[in-house]
Design an enzyme around this catalytic site. Sequence first.
Site, short mmCIF file in Angstrom:
data_model
loop_
_atom_site.label_atom_id
_atom_site.label_comp_id
_atom_site.label_asym_id
_atom_site.label_seq_id
_atom_site.Cartn_x
_atom_site.Cartn_y
_atom_site.Cartn_z
N ASN A 1 -3.96 2.26 5.14
CA ASN A 1 -3.02 1.15 5.03
C ASN A 1 -3.16 0.32 6.30
OD1 ASN A 1 0.55 0.84 5.47
ND2 ASN A 1 -0.84 -0.60 4.53
N GLY A 2 -3.35 -0.98 6.12
CA GLY A 2 -3.40 -1.86 7.28
C GLY A 2 -4.70 -2.63 7.35
N LYS B 1 6.78 -4.89 -1.53
CA LYS B 1 8.14 -4.68 -1.03
C LYS B 1 8.15 -4.53 0.49
CE LYS B 1 12.54 -3.62 -1.55
NZ LYS B 1 13.40 -4.77 -1.90
N LYS C 1 14.30 -16.24 -4.52
CA LYS C 1 14.49 -15.30 -5.64
C LYS C 1 13.83 -15.86 -6.90
CE LYS C 1 15.29 -12.78 -3.84
NZ LYS C 1 15.43 -12.10 -2.61
N TRP D 1 -3.15 -2.73 -1.66
CA TRP D 1 -2.82 -4.16 -1.68
C TRP D 1 -3.93 -4.81 -0.87
CZ3 TRP D 1 -1.64 -8.47 1.23
CH2 TRP D 1 -0.98 -9.50 0.56
N GLU E 1 9.95 -15.94 -6.64
CA GLU E 1 9.34 -14.60 -6.58
C GLU E 1 9.16 -13.99 -7.96
OE1 GLU E 1 10.59 -12.13 -2.62
OE2 GLU E 1 12.24 -12.74 -3.88
N HIS F 1 15.57 -37.82 2.66
CA HIS F 1 14.49 -37.90 3.64
C HIS F 1 13.17 -37.44 3.04
CE1 HIS F 1 17.43 -38.87 6.71
NE2 HIS F 1 18.18 -37.92 6.18
N CYS G 1 0.83 -1.19 0.00
CA CYS G 1 0.00 0.00 0.00
C CYS G 1 0.87 1.25 0.00
CB CYS G 1 -0.90 0.03 1.22
SG CYS G 1 -1.49 1.64 1.71
N ARG H 1 6.26 -0.74 -3.63
CA ARG H 1 5.80 -1.36 -2.38
C ARG H 1 4.82 -2.51 -2.65
NH1 ARG H 1 6.54 1.93 2.06
NH2 ARG H 1 4.67 1.17 3.06
N GLU I 1 17.45 -18.91 -0.02
CA GLU I 1 17.35 -17.57 -0.60
C GLU I 1 17.27 -17.67 -2.13
OE1 GLU I 1 16.65 -14.71 0.29
OE2 GLU I 1 17.43 -13.36 -1.25
N1 GLU Z 1 -7.38 -3.26 4.48
C1 GLU Z 1 -7.54 -2.28 3.45
C2 GLU Z 1 -8.18 -2.89 2.22
O1 GLU Z 1 -8.19 -4.05 2.00
C3 GLU Z 1 -6.24 -1.56 3.11
C4 GLU Z 1 -5.24 -2.44 2.43
C5 GLU Z 1 -3.91 -1.72 2.16
O2 GLU Z 1 -3.14 -1.53 3.11
O3 GLU Z 1 -3.67 -1.41 0.98
O4 GLU Z 1 -8.72 -2.19 1.43
#
Ligand code: GLU
Length: 588
Positions: free
Chosen positions: A99-100, A583, A470, A73, A473, A489, A2, A28, A466
């Site tokens: 965000n969150g 990120k 890579k 995100w 990803e 094993h 986000c 990000r 690692e």
């Molecule tokens: N939880 C929020 C959503 O799903 C924010 C997600 C974010 O941090 O982009 O819309």
Amino acid sequence: MCGIFGYVDHGNDGAEKILNGLKTLEYRGYDSWGVAIEKSSKILVEKHVGKIGEAQLKDTAWPTQLGLGHTRWATHGGVTVQNAHPHLSSDGKFAVVHNGIIENFQELKDQLVAQGVVFTSETDTEVFVRLLTENTRSYPPAVAFQKAFSAVQGLNAFVVLSLADNKLYAVRRGSPLVIGKGKDGYYLASDAAALARYASQVFFIEDQQVVELSDNMCRINDLQTGQQVIPNWQLHHFTEEELTKGSYAHFLLKEIHQQPTVLQAILTSLDKQLTNYAQKLPSDAFFVGCGSAFHACLSASYFFPLIAKQLVRALPASEFTTTRELLTSDQFVTFVSQSGETIDVIEHLSFLKDKNVPFGAIVNRLGSTLERTSADKLLLPAGVEQAVLATKSYTAMVAVLFLLAHAKVGTLERGKKLLMETISAIQKVLVPSYEKEYLLPLATKLQSTTQIFVIGRGNSYPVALEAALKLKEVTYIHTEGFAGGELKHGVIALITPDTPCIVFAPDDEEFSAVLSNAQELKSRGAYIIGIGPHSKPVFDSFLPVETHGLLSAVSLAVPIQLLAYHLAVLRGNDPDKPRNLAKSVTVK
Ligand code: GLU
């Protein structure tokens, strides 16, 4: 994860500013995006699913002085235009980005629905928007905002564009937010890099600080004490050059090539920090990180016993909760992180502080929550890392942990000599002829494979993990790394004719054992790709690289980073922004 960008200024290029800001935050990771801009006392919102790319805002004549942007995100609700941020209040007076995760969103939503409030998206964010709207019926915007924030639980950042008073309001708990001060006004972003073009000074907002911004005023209040906070502005340290690809096709390639320079900086500038930090480390030490940083911590669990004759423990930050309960003030936790904002790391800091368990940080981002919260720290000189994949930050972490083990027993100079030799080994890989002779033919051979295995023994085991990370990803090929000794094993059941197996074979005491493992794989038909200083008949393909002692952990990683890059390009993937990845992982 986000990105948030907001501005309130008296410039006349709002639309451009907001797109530039969001583009800088693209790295990000996000799946949809949107902007909200004030125009003629109305909030205009435009939202899209997918990448920003070359997008132009529909109404390009938005010479607006108040705006917000967001890259989402998704955590709650699908990736749709409706769920994308900003979210507008029903009266059109506020736009909110978030965000969150609001952990108590269901409970709050049920209460609001029972009161007759109508929801139009599936997001947890909308709970905050509706709470804010309800609060504004009785309170001025600043109070309504604070009350809405106090009602939500979890690690979050919110920014609100308020039409009523032409201001931005912001607050955070856990998620990062930075204020920028420039000649035209004030800016807000999830990351100081996004402010580079507009702000000459920055202030990193602390948890529970409520920020109120207009073009000529920045007011910050601490929610807990009720006191006004006088911001300690810092000069902004990003250059335009750090934020662009330069002559490279992608940031990932640029950052892989920057590794010798970063390692050189470690060699020349960290002695004092390393010695001081090593003195703080007691005999009972933990190293904790996520993803590539966790793999660097695992490398430390080989470096410390082998160099300093000290056992240390490495744990993923997301699995640290059980262990932290039993820690005491005699122990020491080192958190290793590129961004210094990884939520799985940040969530442990206040817990350890409350228990008086000492902790420190090995971190790349100055000003990040981890950096600011840790009294003892080693700052990595890796610079801005824009590609989602950790490359230069990972090798910097490994090199610093290696030198730290040496500093612990007073043999830093011996460690530095090996680092110097390793830098020159890497430089031999980072040349066009290596790409042409070794990497491109191998990438072409592997282009359509569906799985890859990577093995390493001892010190090379974390590098195998690692390397697999890579490759998966950025190539989206199912790749697994494991310890060579674990082959029999279980994993060997998966080997079928022509399965590509990468074998780390550095110049160390595990050399013959890992060659035996390679032979066991080959006997089942595997296609063996050897990496190390010596070509052997068991290898069907070979990536030569010199290895110097335990710093093979650095030199073995680099050819795989390049292989992953070339495979991604051949397979048509975006090397800088792989699907589904972010990120800076700022949600749990
Ligand atoms: N939880 C929020 C959503 O799903 C924010 C997600 C974010 O941090 O982009 O819309």
